[in-house]
Write a protein that holds these residues in place. Structure first.
Motif, mmCIF file in Angstrom:
data_model
loop_
_atom_site.group_PDB
_atom_site.id
_atom_site.type_symbol
_atom_site.label_atom_id
_atom_site.label_comp_id
_atom_site.label_asym_id
_atom_site.label_seq_id
_atom_site.Cartn_x
_atom_site.Cartn_y
_atom_site.Cartn_z
ATOM 1 N N LYS A 165 -1.696 3.699 -6.883
ATOM 2 C CA LYS A 165 -2.765 3.985 -5.591
ATOM 3 C C LYS A 165 -4.219 3.811 -6.206
ATOM 4 O O LYS A 165 -5.112 3.424 -5.717
ATOM 5 N N LYS A 166 -4.426 4.536 -7.568
ATOM 6 C CA LYS A 166 -5.375 4.649 -8.040
ATOM 7 C C LYS A 166 -6.094 2.966 -8.509
ATOM 8 O O LYS A 166 -7.251 2.924 -8.738
ATOM 9 N N PHE A 211 -12.613 18.562 0.779
ATOM 10 C CA PHE A 211 -13.913 17.937 1.204
ATOM 11 C C PHE A 211 -13.588 17.577 2.589
ATOM 12 O O PHE A 211 -14.419 17.680 3.450
ATOM 13 N N ARG A 244 -3.995 8.158 3.660
ATOM 14 C CA ARG A 244 -2.544 7.716 2.952
ATOM 15 C C ARG A 244 -2.729 6.776 1.968
ATOM 16 O O ARG A 244 -2.111 6.725 0.949
ATOM 17 N N PRO A 291 -8.966 -2.499 5.497
ATOM 18 C CA PRO A 291 -8.231 -2.762 6.752
ATOM 19 C C PRO A 291 -8.860 -3.962 7.610
ATOM 20 O O PRO A 291 -10.156 -3.977 7.744
ATOM 21 N N TYR A 326 -5.624 5.839 0.235
ATOM 22 C CA TYR A 326 -6.494 6.457 -1.016
ATOM 23 C C TYR A 326 -5.612 7.334 -1.894
ATOM 24 O O TYR A 326 -4.593 8.029 -1.477
ATOM 25 N N PRO A 327 -6.058 7.406 -3.049
ATOM 26 C CA PRO A 327 -5.176 8.194 -4.079
ATOM 27 C C PRO A 327 -5.461 9.586 -3.944
ATOM 28 O O PRO A 327 -6.479 10.337 -4.891
ATOM 29 N N MET A 333 -6.422 5.364 5.858
ATOM 30 C CA MET A 333 -7.003 5.271 4.827
ATOM 31 C C MET A 333 -6.751 6.594 3.758
ATOM 32 O O MET A 333 -6.559 6.698 2.737
ATOM 33 N N TYR A 338 -8.292 -0.901 -0.462
ATOM 34 C CA TYR A 338 -7.918 -1.510 0.670
ATOM 35 C C TYR A 338 -9.046 -1.793 1.647
ATOM 36 O O TYR A 338 -9.743 -0.843 1.999
ATOM 37 N N LEU A 373 2.932 2.144 2.565
ATOM 38 C CA LEU A 373 2.889 2.895 3.613
ATOM 39 C C LEU A 373 4.432 2.576 4.224
ATOM 40 O O LEU A 373 4.589 2.955 5.235
ATOM 41 N N ALA A 402 -10.592 15.958 -2.994
ATOM 42 C CA ALA A 402 -10.635 15.163 -1.645
ATOM 43 C C ALA A 402 -10.420 15.811 -0.205
ATOM 44 O O ALA A 402 -10.856 15.554 0.624
ATOM 45 N N LEU A 457 0.712 -1.266 -0.199
ATOM 46 C CA LEU A 457 0.063 -0.028 0.048
ATOM 47 C C LEU A 457 0.777 1.230 0.011
ATOM 48 O O LEU A 457 0.230 2.375 0.081
ATOM 49 N N MET A 475 -16.374 -0.293 5.222
ATOM 50 C CA MET A 475 -14.986 -0.344 4.446
ATOM 51 C C MET A 475 -15.100 -1.132 3.044
ATOM 52 O O MET A 475 -14.460 -0.801 2.092
ATOM 53 N N VAL A 510 -11.004 1.824 9.520
ATOM 54 C CA VAL A 510 -10.519 3.114 9.754
ATOM 55 C C VAL A 510 -11.546 4.173 9.200
ATOM 56 O O VAL A 510 -11.741 4.116 7.889
ATOM 57 N N LEU A 538 -16.264 10.718 -0.717
ATOM 58 C CA LEU A 538 -14.732 10.952 -0.594
ATOM 59 C C LEU A 538 -14.328 9.847 -1.541
ATOM 60 O O LEU A 538 -13.489 10.237 -2.369
ATOM 61 N N THR A 539 -14.822 8.742 -1.405
ATOM 62 C CA THR A 539 -14.096 7.433 -2.414
ATOM 63 C C THR A 539 -14.319 8.050 -3.953
ATOM 64 O O THR A 539 -13.433 7.767 -4.545
ATOM 65 N N MET A 540 -15.499 8.492 -4.070
ATOM 66 C CA MET A 540 -15.836 8.914 -5.473
ATOM 67 C C MET A 540 -14.720 9.857 -5.933
ATOM 68 O O MET A 540 -14.203 9.942 -7.099
ATOM 69 N N LEU A 541 -14.454 11.085 -5.257
ATOM 70 C CA LEU A 541 -13.628 12.104 -5.510
ATOM 71 C C LEU A 541 -12.319 11.169 -5.473
ATOM 72 O O LEU A 541 -11.604 11.877 -6.501
ATOM 73 N N ALA A 542 -11.893 10.596 -4.735
ATOM 74 C CA ALA A 542 -10.470 10.185 -4.683
ATOM 75 C C ALA A 542 -9.937 9.225 -5.961
ATOM 76 O O ALA A 542 -9.270 9.422 -6.560
ATOM 77 N N TYR A 543 -11.060 8.371 -6.286
ATOM 78 C CA TYR A 543 -10.803 7.674 -7.352
ATOM 79 C C TYR A 543 -11.576 8.205 -8.449
ATOM 80 O O TYR A 543 -11.701 7.195 -9.543
ATOM 81 N N CYS A 593 -16.994 0.768 0.205
ATOM 82 C CA CYS A 593 -16.202 1.893 -0.356
ATOM 83 C C CYS A 593 -15.016 1.107 -1.216
ATOM 84 O O CYS A 593 -15.016 1.670 -2.474
#
Lengths: 248, 413
Positions: free
Chosen positions: A74-75, B268, B333, A81, B335-336, B331, A79, A51, B265, A49, A142, A85, A98-103, A145
């Motif tokens: 990462k895209k 937000f 870190r 966990p 998440y993209p 998460m 994950y 980390l 993100a 990941l 989790m 989290v 947020l998941t939609m925004l990030a991906y 998402c």
């Protein structure tokens, strides 16, 4: 699309926990990573990941190198966990947003999200703060998402803790579906009875190294387990090996 | 259990001393001495001109003394793990709480003592109480506080009556003070017999209630709430590591959130943190209220405008740690999320908060400032723009650097 881990060595404070790990997860394959506590499963996942920085070795997904192109890598990864989290300030709906925004998912992903929310009986709780949910419910958040993303690789760490049997069944169906769509799944778990339903190939991690990779019958043959033996007996064998090595 | 109580009290005392030393630092003590001196000077002056024997003086005296007796809940120092490890110790809890009650008397004694000493000139010269009478009245108040703690220590049962019992005790104490000062002012101190009798009665009641099932979760929740209150008080002056953050949904603020299409993100997350995390929202609200209060009190634009500018600057400066709010969230870190644009996104969100603050201040100025309203508001907008377009982008660049090259390259170690 293939995940390739090559000669991965890494750990904490310069002390290697995993040594020369080599793993390949093919398109549409679900691979189970199993081993005793402290074998290095979580450390492997943390490297995967991004980390932890590897001391040696490479991790590539569909040709994208994690060390060289972390953002693109990462895209392609989602994950789940072991311990959920949750963002304490976000509602369930906002976790999905947020998941939609990030991906970079479009508004049309709400169809998929609603399907997943209904499957895990969360559709009535969109405006709640999941930080106040039970552990099982948080784990469902989790899962929702992670499966909402179109990530090529799903990294799943001990997912069954706290889930009710209905949720476990749905979760296993989702893994099978993901594999059918050509995505890869890497999952660590001790609950082999449930894992067997979705995972056909396992990598045995023992004292930081991959000791064996194969199907259930191959693992039985390799570790000398009888047909009648429970798959859990594998842990006794691994423990005996570990004790023997420590005494030697 | 007595030994465990002593051990915990000693650890708690150490912790409190550590934070008190940070709170009462040299500057704060100096400021306190200055403020105390000013108040005493005003008090001495007013005592000279205040006529004696007004009907409402006993009300003021009783009110102030009573308010001084409110802080100082029963300290129990129960911990989350007690639910598991002390579950079988219901019978010994009384001994544990007896030790705790001894310690819990300290804070009320200090607060009531100091307040009573300050009020003595007023009580003797204006209300007409003699020294011993006043002393016994104050002791009655203190004994009332002890009775309140005693009754609380008996109410950790499944009836969940701690709040009701403590407010009943406080109400009775106030009634006792008022009755003594209005009905029997010459022998007001005699009311000390009431809390003494109450303590005796509560002791007997405690013996009878021995054997009732102790509600561990209820007692732990009580202590968590009490500790939060203490940590919140400390956190006004210093960083408190143990302070728990209670996030609240605050749906009524959702109208301030822009649509998803306008968000990244990072923005937000930051925006929701700002509106729902009490650490940030309270800071924003406190600073805005401070500007409003100053504006109303001074009502002179030549003073109000520069003070408001300073407070606006301090607000955004204190909100900058928002950048690190999610650094420990795995998460975040995984998440993209574009870490390199974190600073830029933070700058956008803080500018938004700054403009919200400026709008409130401008509205107050337009209503309340007697002169140069338009000029003041114009200057305010100019300053807000300067902070949003120059200061914030500059400061948040450091955040970007830290995100890109790791913490070592940043200013903070």
């Amino acid at each position: 699309m293939t995940l390739e881990i090559t000669n991965l060595t890494g750990g904490y404070s310069g002390i290697p926990v995993i040594k020369n790990v080599n793993l390949t997860v093919e398109k549409g394959q679900a691979l189970g990573l199993i081993g005793l506590n402290g074998a290095g499963k979580s450390t492997t996942i943390k490297h995967l990941l991004g980390l932890l920085r590897p001391q040696k070795g490479t991790i590539t997904l569909d040709g994208v190198d994690l060390a060289k192109q972390p953002a693109q890598f990462k895209k392609k990864v989602a994950y789940i966990p072991e311990t959920p989290v949750i963002y304490p300030e976000l509602t369930l709906k906002e976790h999905i947003e947020l998941t939609m925004l990030a991906y970079d998912l479009g508004e049309d992903s709400w169809d998929k999200a609603n399907e997943l929310l209904t499957m895990f009986r969360l559709q009535e709780k969109l405006d709640w703060l999941p930080v106040h949910f039970s552990k099982g419910m948080q784990q469902k958040v989790m899962i929702v998402c992670a499966f909402l993303t179109k990530a090529e690789l799903l990294v799943i760490d001990e997912p069954f803790t706290g889930l009710d049997p209905l949720a476990v069944a749905n979760f296993i169906d989702l893994i099978k579906q993901a594999c059918a769509e050509g995505r890869e799944v890497l999952m660590t778990t001790h609950v082999l009875a449930d894992a067997q339903q979705a995972i056909k190939t396992y990598a045995i991690l023992n004292q930081g190294t991959i000791e064996f990779v194969g199907s259930l019958p191959e693992i039985r043959a390799h570790y000398g387990l009888k047909e009648t033996d429970s798959f859990d007996k594998l842990y006794q064998v691994l423990y005996q090996e570990e004790s023997r090595d420590q005494h030697a | 259990m007595r030994e465990l109580a002593k051990k915990r009290l000693s650890a708690n005392f150490k912790q409190s001393t550590k934070y008190l030393a940070l709170v009462f630092n040299d500057f704060f003590v100096l400021a306190l001495i200055f403020i105390f001196g000013a108040v005493m000077f005003w008090y001495a002056k007013i005592m000279k001109v205040l006529p004696a024997g007004k009907w409402y003086y006993p009300l003021i005296l009783a009110g102030i003394l009573w308010i001084a007796s409110l802080p100082g809940k029963l300290v129990t120092l129960f911990q989350e793990a007690d639910r598991q490890f002390l579950f079988t110790q219901d019978d010994a809890v009384k001994d544990y709480l007896d030790e705790m009650r001894g310690y819990s008397r300290l804070l009320p004694a200090i607060l009531i003592g100091i307040t009573a000493a300050i009020l003595y000139p007023f009580a003797s010269l204006k209300v007409g109480l003699n020294g011993s009478n006043y002393l016994f009245l104050v002791l009655a108040l203190y004994w009332g506080k002890m009775a309140e703690q005693q009754v609380v220590s008996q109410e950790f049962t499944f009836d969940h009556r701690v709040k009701r019992a403590s407010w009943l005790a406080r109400g009775l104490t106030l009634a006792m003070l008022l009755a003594a000062l209005y009905l029997i002012p010459q022998i007001a101190g005699i009311v000390i017999l009431i809390p003494v009798a109450a303590s005796f009665f509560l002791k007997k009641r405690g013996e009878k209630r021995q054997g009732q099932v102790f509600d561990w979760q209820y007692a732990i929740d009580y202590e968590t709430e009490r500790k939060d209150l203490v940590y919140t008080a400390f956190s006004l002056f210093t960083d408190v590591r143990e302070k728990r953050v209670n996030i609240r949904r605050r749906k009524y603020l959702d109208f301030l959130l822009p649509s998803l299409k306008k968000e990244t993100a990072n923005s937000f997350l930051f925006r929701r943190s700002l509106l729902r995390n009490p650490e940030y929202l309270n800071l924003l609200a406190r600073m805005t209220a401070f500007i409003v209060l100053i504006s109303l009190m001074i009502a002179d634009w030549t003073w109000t405008v520069p003070i408001a500018f300073l407070i606006l600057y301090l607000t955004v400066w204190q909100l900058l740690p928002l950048a690190e709010n999610y650094d420990r969230n795995i998460m975040y870190r995984v998440y993209p999320i574009d870490q390199a644009k974190k600073g830029q996104d933070l700058s956008r969100v803080l500018s938004w908060a700054l403009f919200l603050q400026a709008i409130v201040v401008a509205a107050v100025w337009l209503i309340a400032l007697p002169k140069e309203k338009i000029l003041s508001v114009g200057l305010l907008l100019l300053w807000t723009l300067l902070l949003a377009k120059v200061y914030l982008p500059y400061k948040t660049k450091e955040v970007e650097k830290r995100a890109r090259y790791g913490k070592k390259s940043g200013r903070r170690k």
